[in-house]
Scaffold this motif. Structure first.
Motif, short mmCIF file in Angstrom:
data_model
loop_
_atom_site.label_atom_id
_atom_site.label_comp_id
_atom_site.label_asym_id
_atom_site.label_seq_id
_atom_site.Cartn_x
_atom_site.Cartn_y
_atom_site.Cartn_z
N ALA A 1 25.06 14.07 20.66
CA ALA A 1 24.62 14.93 19.56
C ALA A 1 23.54 14.20 18.78
CB ALA A 1 25.78 15.25 18.65
N CYS A 2 22.59 14.96 18.27
CA CYS A 2 21.50 14.38 17.49
C CYS A 2 22.07 13.64 16.28
CB CYS A 2 20.56 15.49 17.03
SG CYS A 2 19.25 14.91 15.95
N GLU A 3 21.62 12.42 16.02
CA GLU A 3 22.13 11.64 14.89
C GLU A 3 21.73 12.25 13.56
OE1 GLU A 3 21.20 7.48 14.87
OE2 GLU A 3 21.86 7.25 16.96
N PHE A 4 20.75 13.17 13.59
CA PHE A 4 20.21 13.66 12.32
C PHE A 4 20.63 15.09 12.02
CE2 PHE A 4 17.74 10.13 13.79
CZ PHE A 4 17.67 9.35 12.66
N CYS A 5 20.66 15.97 13.03
CA CYS A 5 21.05 17.34 12.74
C CYS A 5 22.36 17.74 13.41
CB CYS A 5 19.93 18.31 13.12
SG CYS A 5 19.74 18.45 14.90
N GLY A 6 22.85 16.89 14.31
CA GLY A 6 24.14 17.16 14.92
C GLY A 6 24.10 18.08 16.13
N THR B 1 17.79 11.52 19.13
CA THR B 1 17.60 12.80 18.44
C THR B 1 17.54 13.94 19.43
OG1 THR B 1 15.19 13.03 18.53
CG2 THR B 1 16.05 11.54 16.87
N CYS B 2 17.64 15.15 18.90
CA CYS B 2 17.56 16.35 19.74
C CYS B 2 16.14 16.57 20.23
CB CYS B 2 18.05 17.56 18.94
SG CYS B 2 17.06 17.84 17.45
N GLY B 3 15.18 15.86 19.66
CA GLY B 3 13.79 16.01 20.08
C GLY B 3 12.98 16.86 19.12
N VAL C 1 11.35 17.39 13.15
CA VAL C 1 11.96 16.95 11.88
C VAL C 1 12.87 15.75 12.13
CG1 VAL C 1 13.50 17.63 10.01
CG2 VAL C 1 11.80 19.24 10.88
N CYS C 2 13.69 15.83 13.18
CA CYS C 2 14.62 14.75 13.48
C CYS C 2 13.88 13.50 13.96
CB CYS C 2 15.63 15.21 14.52
SG CYS C 2 16.60 16.60 13.95
N GLN C 3 12.83 13.71 14.77
CA GLN C 3 12.02 12.59 15.24
C GLN C 3 11.43 11.82 14.06
OE1 GLN C 3 12.36 11.67 18.22
NE2 GLN C 3 10.87 12.64 19.59
ZN LIG Z 1 18.11 16.97 15.62
#
Ligand SMILES: [Zn+2]
Length: 330
Positions: free
Chosen positions: A28-33, A45-47, A50-52
């Protein structure tokens, strides 16, 4: 930020699986889950942009915390706090740790090759020919001459066809000198000089603190003068070595912010050093110094500085190949 349709499921064995519509993943993305299928091992990250960006900012902050400037400020804060709140008011110089420092020393090294090779090997007694060749090359490529007080480079014996390399203290110079082929003159003969790409020099690491015993053995004579050039030391002394690594040397390493000179401790345990006289010839006359080995008791900042000197030379006349030393912990 966690998407409304993202769900987490904990399996019987404790593994967490993330679901988002059709996609189920252990990652799971560390930032948005949001769950994602990783494309590489380090993916965090999910890529999504914003998360990057958030990941980049986090890395930047982490490297800022690791920087020697931040570390030395934190140490100073701790020292001030301890002085007020702890019973021991006086610092123990022998327990001072190594300075926080960057990954690499300033500048960098290049390996030299010269064609045709000189008829005789370049040794310490005739490095002035090599010194002259590099002076001309640096003037041509970088447009700078000698500094009044200390040279811009150090001659380094280098395992290779020609046997020598040069360490340049300044990034601006090594950047223009590296990876070039220029015409020059060595021992009054026309030569083609090639330089290798820049090799960065990894800064030494000292992991311990406290009293440590080290052996310092010379590869080429060390020349240290106390008063200008008038009075060369003809044997190793703790004072002269300490002075040599704590004065300009610290500034040249760019470590003056991180290293307290008055905390450097270095004591002589035993020595087997002898006077060395090397005739450089011409206007340089003869250079007097010492060679052999000595055993020292040092603290962590002193060991770190000595290890630096092991890489870039100890004392003066390093631009002629003097001051090559080997430092080993006993
Ligand atoms: Zn993310």
């Amino acid at each position: 930020m966690r998407g409304a349709d993202v769900t987490q499921e904990v399996l019987d064995d404790g593994t967490t699986v993330c679901h988002d519509g059709d996609l189920s993943s252990l990652y799971a993305c560390e930032f948005c889950g949001k769950p994602f299928s990783p494309r590489h091992r380090m993916q965090r990250t999910c890529g999504d942009d914003v998360c990057q960006n958030r990941r980049r900012y986090q890395n930047k902050r982490a490297s800022f915390r690791r920087s020697p400037v931040t570390q030395s400020r934190a140490r100073a804060r701790n020292a001030r706090w301890s002085a007020v709140h702890r019973s021991c008011k006086k610092r123990q110089p022998w327990l001072v740790g190594p300075p926080p420092y960057y990954e690499y020393l300033p500048g960098g090294g290049v390996e030299l090759d010269v064609r045709p090779l000189p008829r005789w090997p370049v040794e310490l007694r005739n490095t002035r020919g090599l010194h002259g060749m590099i002076t001309t090359m640096v003037k041509e490529l970088a447009g700078v001459g000698h500094r009044p007080r200390w040279p811009r480079w150090t001659l380094v014996p280098w395992p290779g066809r020609f046997g020598w390399g040069v360490y340049f203290w300044e990034d601006e110079i090594v950047d223009v000198v590296a990876d070039k082929q220029v015409e020059g003159e060595l021992f009054a003969r026309h030569v083609t000089i090639s330089t290798s790409p820049r090799r960065r020099i990894r800064a030494p690491k000292v992991k311990r603190r406290g009293r440590m015993k080290v052996d310092l053995t010379t590869i080429t004579p060390v020349t240290i003068t106390s008063d200008g050039r008038s009075c060369p030391h003809i044997e190793a002394t703790a004072d002269s070595i300490r002075n040599s690594i704590t004065r300009e040397f610290v500034n040249r390493l760019g470590a003056e912010e991180f290293l307290e000179r008055d905390m450097v401790r270095l004591e002589m345990l035993s020595k087997q050093t002898f006077k060395a006289t090397v005739p450089l010839g011409g206007k340089y006359g003869q250079v007097i110094g010492w060679e052999g080995s000595c055993q020292l008791e040092v603290n962590a900042p002193a060991l770190w500085l000595l290890k630096c000197a092991g890489l870039v030379g100890l004392g003066s006349r390093t631009a002629f190949g003097f001051g090559r030393i080997r430092v080993s912990e006993l």
